[in-house]
Design a protein around this motif. Sequence first.
Motif, PDB file in Angstrom:
ATOM      1  N   LEU A   1      15.559 -23.224  37.476  1.00 38.78           N
ATOM      2  CA  LEU A   1      16.406 -23.679  36.374  1.00 38.78           C
ATOM      3  C   LEU A   1      16.867 -22.501  35.524  1.00 38.78           C
ATOM      4  O   LEU A   1      18.064 -22.362  35.240  1.00 38.78           O
ATOM      5  CB  LEU A   1      15.648 -24.675  35.492  1.00 38.78           C
ATOM      6  N   LEU A   2      15.936 -21.651  35.111  1.00 42.37           N
ATOM      7  CA  LEU A   2      16.290 -20.557  34.205  1.00 42.37           C
ATOM      8  C   LEU A   2      17.149 -19.495  34.871  1.00 42.37           C
ATOM      9  O   LEU A   2      17.867 -18.774  34.188  1.00 42.37           O
ATOM     10  CB  LEU A   2      15.027 -19.947  33.596  1.00 42.37           C
ATOM     11  N   ARG A   3      17.112 -19.423  36.192  1.00 47.38           N
ATOM     12  CA  ARG A   3      18.015 -18.508  36.900  1.00 47.38           C
ATOM     13  C   ARG A   3      19.452 -19.001  36.827  1.00 47.38           C
ATOM     14  O   ARG A   3      20.379 -18.222  36.686  1.00 47.38           O
ATOM     15  CB  ARG A   3      17.607 -18.358  38.368  1.00 47.38           C
ATOM     16  N   ARG A   4      19.624 -20.310  36.938  1.00 44.01           N
ATOM     17  CA  ARG A   4      20.993 -20.833  36.914  1.00 44.01           C
ATOM     18  C   ARG A   4      21.457 -21.176  35.498  1.00 44.01           C
ATOM     19  O   ARG A   4      22.653 -21.253  35.242  1.00 44.01           O
ATOM     20  CB  ARG A   4      21.152 -22.017  37.862  1.00 44.01           C
ATOM     21  N   ASN A   5      20.505 -21.381  34.579  1.00 42.15           N
ATOM     22  CA  ASN A   5      20.850 -21.713  33.196  1.00 42.15           C
ATOM     23  C   ASN A   5      19.779 -21.104  32.287  1.00 42.15           C
ATOM     24  O   ASN A   5      18.765 -21.741  32.013  1.00 42.15           O
ATOM     25  CB  ASN A   5      20.914 -23.230  33.007  1.00 42.15           C
ATOM     26  N   PRO A   6      19.984 -19.892  31.803  1.00 46.73           N
ATOM     27  CA  PRO A   6      18.961 -19.213  31.004  1.00 46.73           C
ATOM     28  C   PRO A   6      18.661 -19.876  29.654  1.00 46.73           C
ATOM     29  O   PRO A   6      17.637 -19.584  29.048  1.00 46.73           O
ATOM     30  CB  PRO A   6      19.536 -17.815  30.775  1.00 46.73           C
ATOM     31  N   HIS A   7      19.529 -20.762  29.187  1.00 52.66           N
ATOM     32  CA  HIS A   7      19.335 -21.394  27.881  1.00 52.66           C
ATOM     33  C   HIS A   7      19.511 -22.912  27.978  1.00 52.66           C
ATOM     34  O   HIS A   7      20.405 -23.488  27.347  1.00 52.66           O
ATOM     35  CB  HIS A   7      20.307 -20.803  26.857  1.00 52.66           C
ATOM     36  N   PRO A   8      18.636 -23.585  28.731  1.00 50.02           N
ATOM     37  CA  PRO A   8      18.773 -25.040  28.859  1.00 50.02           C
ATOM     38  C   PRO A   8      18.310 -25.746  27.593  1.00 50.02           C
ATOM     39  O   PRO A   8      17.505 -25.216  26.818  1.00 50.02           O
ATOM     40  CB  PRO A   8      17.830 -25.366  30.018  1.00 50.02           C
ATOM     41  N   ASP A   9      18.831 -26.953  27.406  1.00 50.83           N
ATOM     42  CA  ASP A   9      18.287 -27.774  26.331  1.00 50.83           C
ATOM     43  C   ASP A   9      17.122 -28.583  26.911  1.00 50.83           C
ATOM     44  O   ASP A   9      16.855 -28.543  28.111  1.00 50.83           O
ATOM     45  CB  ASP A   9      19.361 -28.658  25.692  1.00 50.83           C
ATOM     46  N   GLU A  10      16.435 -29.313  26.055  1.00 40.37           N
ATOM     47  CA  GLU A  10      15.243 -30.037  26.496  1.00 40.37           C
ATOM     48  C   GLU A  10      15.555 -31.048  27.596  1.00 40.37           C
ATOM     49  O   GLU A  10      14.789 -31.206  28.553  1.00 40.37           O
ATOM     50  CB  GLU A  10      14.578 -30.740  25.317  1.00 40.37           C
ATOM     51  N   GLN A  11      16.665 -31.742  27.487  1.00 39.22           N
ATOM     52  CA  GLN A  11      17.027 -32.728  28.509  1.00 39.22           C
ATOM     53  C   GLN A  11      17.248 -32.052  29.864  1.00 39.22           C
ATOM     54  O   GLN A  11      16.837 -32.584  30.899  1.00 39.22           O
ATOM     55  CB  GLN A  11      18.277 -33.518  28.087  1.00 39.22           C
ATOM     56  N   GLU A  12      17.873 -30.894  29.879  1.00 34.12           N
ATOM     57  CA  GLU A  12      18.082 -30.169  31.141  1.00 34.12           C
ATOM     58  C   GLU A  12      16.756 -29.732  31.753  1.00 34.12           C
ATOM     59  O   GLU A  12      16.594 -29.769  32.976  1.00 34.12           O
ATOM     60  CB  GLU A  12      19.002 -28.967  30.905  1.00 34.12           C
ATOM     61  N   VAL A  13      15.813 -29.336  30.920  1.00 31.61           N
ATOM     62  CA  VAL A  13      14.484 -28.972  31.423  1.00 31.61           C
ATOM     63  C   VAL A  13      13.819 -30.190  32.047  1.00 31.61           C
ATOM     64  O   VAL A  13      13.297 -30.130  33.161  1.00 31.61           O
ATOM     65  CB  VAL A  13      13.609 -28.365  30.300  1.00 31.61           C
ATOM     66  N   ARG A  14      13.862 -31.301  31.331  1.00 29.80           N
ATOM     67  CA  ARG A  14      13.244 -32.517  31.862  1.00 29.80           C
ATOM     68  C   ARG A  14      13.878 -32.946  33.189  1.00 29.80           C
ATOM     69  O   ARG A  14      13.182 -33.363  34.121  1.00 29.80           O
ATOM     70  CB  ARG A  14      13.315 -33.646  30.840  1.00 29.80           C
ATOM     71  N   GLU A  15      15.196 -32.835  33.288  1.00 32.50           N
ATOM     72  CA  GLU A  15      15.881 -33.195  34.533  1.00 32.50           C
ATOM     73  C   GLU A  15      15.496 -32.239  35.664  1.00 32.50           C
ATOM     74  O   GLU A  15      15.290 -32.671  36.801  1.00 32.50           O
ATOM     75  CB  GLU A  15      17.389 -33.198  34.323  1.00 32.50           C
ATOM     76  N   ALA A  16      15.381 -30.953  35.362  1.00 28.59           N
ATOM     77  CA  ALA A  16      15.035 -29.977  36.396  1.00 28.59           C
ATOM     78  C   ALA A  16      13.614 -30.178  36.910  1.00 28.59           C
ATOM     79  O   ALA A  16      13.328 -29.881  38.069  1.00 28.59           O
ATOM     80  CB  ALA A  16      15.197 -28.562  35.849  1.00 28.59           C
TER      81      ALA A  16
ATOM     82  N   SER B   1       0.723 -33.721  31.563  1.00 31.43           N
ATOM     83  CA  SER B   1       1.007 -32.518  30.770  1.00 31.43           C
ATOM     84  C   SER B   1       2.490 -32.242  30.605  1.00 31.43           C
ATOM     85  O   SER B   1       2.867 -31.166  30.161  1.00 31.43           O
ATOM     86  CB  SER B   1       0.344 -31.302  31.434  1.00 31.43           C
ATOM     87  N   HIS B   2       3.339 -33.189  30.931  1.00 39.02           N
ATOM     88  CA  HIS B   2       4.777 -32.943  30.930  1.00 39.02           C
ATOM     89  C   HIS B   2       5.311 -32.397  29.608  1.00 39.02           C
ATOM     90  O   HIS B   2       6.124 -31.486  29.607  1.00 39.02           O
ATOM     91  CB  HIS B   2       5.553 -34.216  31.313  1.00 39.02           C
ATOM     92  N   ASN B   3       4.878 -32.929  28.491  1.00 40.49           N
ATOM     93  CA  ASN B   3       5.411 -32.459  27.217  1.00 40.49           C
ATOM     94  C   ASN B   3       5.050 -30.995  26.972  1.00 40.49           C
ATOM     95  O   ASN B   3       5.881 -30.221  26.504  1.00 40.49           O
ATOM     96  CB  ASN B   3       4.933 -33.338  26.058  1.00 40.49           C
ATOM     97  N   ARG B   4       3.818 -30.607  27.291  1.00 41.40           N
ATOM     98  CA  ARG B   4       3.431 -29.203  27.139  1.00 41.40           C
ATOM     99  C   ARG B   4       4.182 -28.318  28.122  1.00 41.40           C
ATOM    100  O   ARG B   4       4.546 -27.187  27.797  1.00 41.40           O
ATOM    101  CB  ARG B   4       1.925 -29.045  27.301  1.00 41.40           C
ATOM    102  N   ILE B   5       4.432 -28.822  29.309  1.00 44.85           N
ATOM    103  CA  ILE B   5       5.175 -28.060  30.317  1.00 44.85           C
ATOM    104  C   ILE B   5       6.605 -27.838  29.839  1.00 44.85           C
ATOM    105  O   ILE B   5       7.133 -26.724  29.920  1.00 44.85           O
ATOM    106  CB  ILE B   5       5.125 -28.782  31.687  1.00 44.85           C
ATOM    107  N   VAL B   6       7.221 -28.876  29.313  1.00 45.63           N
ATOM    108  CA  VAL B   6       8.587 -28.747  28.781  1.00 45.63           C
ATOM    109  C   VAL B   6       8.605 -27.737  27.637  1.00 45.63           C
ATOM    110  O   VAL B   6       9.488 -26.875  27.574  1.00 45.63           O
ATOM    111  CB  VAL B   6       9.147 -30.118  28.348  1.00 45.63           C
ATOM    112  N   ARG B   7       7.621 -27.810  26.743  1.00 50.22           N
ATOM    113  CA  ARG B   7       7.555 -26.836  25.646  1.00 50.22           C
ATOM    114  C   ARG B   7       7.411 -25.418  26.173  1.00 50.22           C
ATOM    115  O   ARG B   7       8.003 -24.477  25.636  1.00 50.22           O
ATOM    116  CB  ARG B   7       6.396 -27.170  24.693  1.00 50.22           C
ATOM    117  N   ALA B   8       6.633 -25.231  27.232  1.00 55.28           N
ATOM    118  CA  ALA B   8       6.452 -23.903  27.811  1.00 55.28           C
ATOM    119  C   ALA B   8       7.758 -23.376  28.387  1.00 55.28           C
ATOM    120  O   ALA B   8       8.105 -22.202  28.192  1.00 55.28           O
ATOM    121  CB  ALA B   8       5.369 -23.945  28.894  1.00 55.28           C
ATOM    122  N   VAL B   9       8.507 -24.221  29.077  1.00 53.10           N
ATOM    123  CA  VAL B   9       9.789 -23.792  29.646  1.00 53.10           C
ATOM    124  C   VAL B   9      10.763 -23.450  28.528  1.00 53.10           C
ATOM    125  O   VAL B   9      11.469 -22.433  28.598  1.00 53.10           O
ATOM    126  CB  VAL B   9      10.371 -24.865  30.597  1.00 53.10           C
TER     127      VAL B   9
END
Length: 155
Positions: free
Chosen positions: A112-127, A137-145
């Motif tokens: 995800l970060l290779r194709r979009n270095p600045h995703p919003d939270e929804q993009e992280v969740r979709e990826a 642990s999804h919420n902590r994982i999203v926060r880490a990304v």
Amino acid sequence: MRFVLQINGDPREVEAEEDVRLLDLLRDTLKLKGARFGCGSNACGACYVLIDGQAVASCDTPLWAAAGKDIVTVEGLGSETAPHPLQQAFIDQQAAQCGYCTSGMLVSAAALLRRNPHPDEQEVREALDRNLCRCGSHNRIVRAVMQAAEQGNAS
């Protein structure tokens, strides 16, 4: 058959049947244990590796389909002394509980970060939607990304 693969930046020559699963080659032959066997049918994300920058299930990728491509496993993202920004963010956010899904989550997030270095939270969740975490642990994982993206240089 003999194959030359580019794995974690290094050329590797292997002798194997062309239809052997990439996951089996990585774990059993090359002793790269980061990608894990989960479901065996591309439904959980535990075995994801990057192939030419895309998160791909190594459990259902035959060796012939990976030949000649750039393969990066979680071991190739960073090291113990120089962790990848995503790895450090996972530590900072305590984003791994049992750890079974962690390598696949890291690989998917790196793609995800290779194709979009600045995703919003929804993009992280979709990826990360294709990656299962049974510990919740999804919420902590999203926060880490999101942390890794905010700090930049996460590709």
